[in-house]
Design a protein around this motif. Sequence first.
Motif, PDB file in Angstrom:
ATOM      1  N   GLN A 186       0.832  -1.202   0.000  1.00  0.00           N
ATOM      2  CA  GLN A 186       0.000   0.000   0.000  1.00  0.00           C
ATOM      3  C   GLN A 186       0.868   1.253   0.000  1.00  0.00           C
ATOM      4  N   PHE A 187       1.942   1.240   0.769  1.00  0.00           N
ATOM      5  CA  PHE A 187       2.842   2.385   0.781  1.00  0.00           C
ATOM      6  C   PHE A 187       3.589   2.511  -0.539  1.00  0.00           C
ATOM      7  N   VAL A 188       3.956   1.389  -1.111  1.00  0.00           N
ATOM      8  CA  VAL A 188       4.623   1.416  -2.416  1.00  0.00           C
ATOM      9  C   VAL A 188       3.695   2.026  -3.458  1.00  0.00           C
ATOM     10  N   ALA A 189       2.397   1.691  -3.388  1.00  0.00           N
ATOM     11  CA  ALA A 189       1.423   2.248  -4.334  1.00  0.00           C
ATOM     12  C   ALA A 189       1.279   3.755  -4.174  1.00  0.00           C
ATOM     13  N   LEU A 190       1.596   4.269  -2.992  1.00  0.00           N
ATOM     14  CA  LEU A 190       1.532   5.714  -2.753  1.00  0.00           C
ATOM     15  C   LEU A 190       2.794   6.428  -3.223  1.00  0.00           C
ATOM     16  N   GLY A 191       3.777   5.658  -3.676  1.00  0.00           N
ATOM     17  CA  GLY A 191       5.012   6.262  -4.163  1.00  0.00           C
ATOM     18  C   GLY A 191       6.189   6.152  -3.220  1.00  0.00           C
ATOM     19  N   VAL A 192       6.009   5.451  -2.088  1.00  0.00           N
ATOM     20  CA  VAL A 192       7.119   5.256  -1.161  1.00  0.00           C
ATOM     21  C   VAL A 192       7.955   4.074  -1.666  1.00  0.00           C
ATOM     22  N   PRO A 193       9.250   4.261  -1.905  1.00  0.00           N
ATOM     23  CA  PRO A 193      10.084   3.148  -2.384  1.00  0.00           C
ATOM     24  C   PRO A 193      10.041   1.962  -1.426  1.00  0.00           C
ATOM     25  N   GLY A 194      10.077   0.756  -1.990  1.00  0.00           N
ATOM     26  CA  GLY A 194      10.009  -0.441  -1.164  1.00  0.00           C
ATOM     27  C   GLY A 194      11.116  -0.523  -0.141  1.00  0.00           C
ATOM     28  N   ASP A 195      12.339  -0.129  -0.517  1.00  0.00           N
ATOM     29  CA  ASP A 195      13.445  -0.210   0.443  1.00  0.00           C
ATOM     30  C   ASP A 195      13.270   0.799   1.573  1.00  0.00           C
ATOM     31  N   GLU A 196      12.558   1.901   1.316  1.00  0.00           N
ATOM     32  CA  GLU A 196      12.286   2.860   2.396  1.00  0.00           C
ATOM     33  C   GLU A 196      11.265   2.290   3.375  1.00  0.00           C
ATOM     34  N   VAL A 197      10.255   1.571   2.858  1.00  0.00           N
ATOM     35  CA  VAL A 197       9.289   0.922   3.749  1.00  0.00           C
ATOM     36  C   VAL A 197      10.004  -0.095   4.637  1.00  0.00           C
ATOM     37  N   ASP A 198      10.902  -0.864   4.031  1.00  0.00           N
ATOM     38  CA  ASP A 198      11.659  -1.860   4.791  1.00  0.00           C
ATOM     39  C   ASP A 198      12.498  -1.189   5.881  1.00  0.00           C
ATOM     40  N   ALA A 199      13.125  -0.068   5.527  1.00  0.00           N
ATOM     41  CA  ALA A 199      13.943   0.660   6.501  1.00  0.00           C
ATOM     42  C   ALA A 199      13.081   1.222   7.625  1.00  0.00           C
ATOM     43  N   ALA A 200      11.860   1.661   7.298  1.00  0.00           N
ATOM     44  CA  ALA A 200      10.957   2.186   8.319  1.00  0.00           C
ATOM     45  C   ALA A 200      10.526   1.085   9.285  1.00  0.00           C
TER      46      ALA A 200
END
Length: 275
Positions: free
Chosen positions: A82-96
């Motif tokens: 869902q965050f990736v669909a909003l434009g947040v890079p996948g590696d940033e979600v993982d880091a979060a």
Amino acid sequence: MSERVAVRKTYKLFIGGKFPRSESGRSYLVQSSNVSLASRKDARDAVVAARAAVKGWAGATAYNRGQILYRAAEMLEGRREQFVALGVPGDEVDAAVDRWVWYAGWADKLSQVYGGANPVAGPYFNISAPEPTGVVAVVAPERPALLGLVSVIAPAIVTGNTVVVAASPTEPLAAVTLAEVLATSDLPGGVVNILTGRITETAPTLAAHMDVNAIDLSGVTDAELASDLEIKAAENLKRVLRPAPAADHDWSADPGVTRMTTLLETKTVWHPKGV
């Protein structure tokens, strides 16, 4: 087969564990979605909610706070796409997610590392223990939208504080979606409150509010605005965290403990030794 009209999502504020629209009724458009435009009244309401939550959250066990932060990481992991669909890079979600887990691990260690018994000359125990400051206002960084947001919220709440966050006006979708994650992660209502809209409208209200104990200016890149907020914060001697320069901060680096310790106060007590 008739064509249906798409229902545009309206991203609301997050105050007291609920998702109200702005009391002003205003909104603005971001990525084809309506986002609530918080007013000064919304900021004051968020402070009231944060203050009401202080006693319960600060009084919770460190173990409980750590478990709730870890639950937030679990929920965030589950909504990665869902965050990736909003434009947040996948590696940033993982880091979060990793950042949530890292701070969760500190919950039951802070008092051991930054508190303890002090040597004194006399038949007394002299013990220092870290305690939360109270209500913390946070101006979130614009980018990275999600990792930056987690990096300013997690250290404040793991130490027992409650927060009112002024989210980036240009990157609000990640902030409100994170609020949806927190609302389903056992976090008590009012511990985290998120305002979307103009920083120039909500931040001065938070900086001047007499029931706010500290303010984090990490997301303020305008030096003039930062100085004005510091002046307003000085009226009731708020603690101020102002990384310099804010625009060049590396949010992917090891966060260290400064954000946690800045938002803690040390309480020292004396107690006579028994015979």
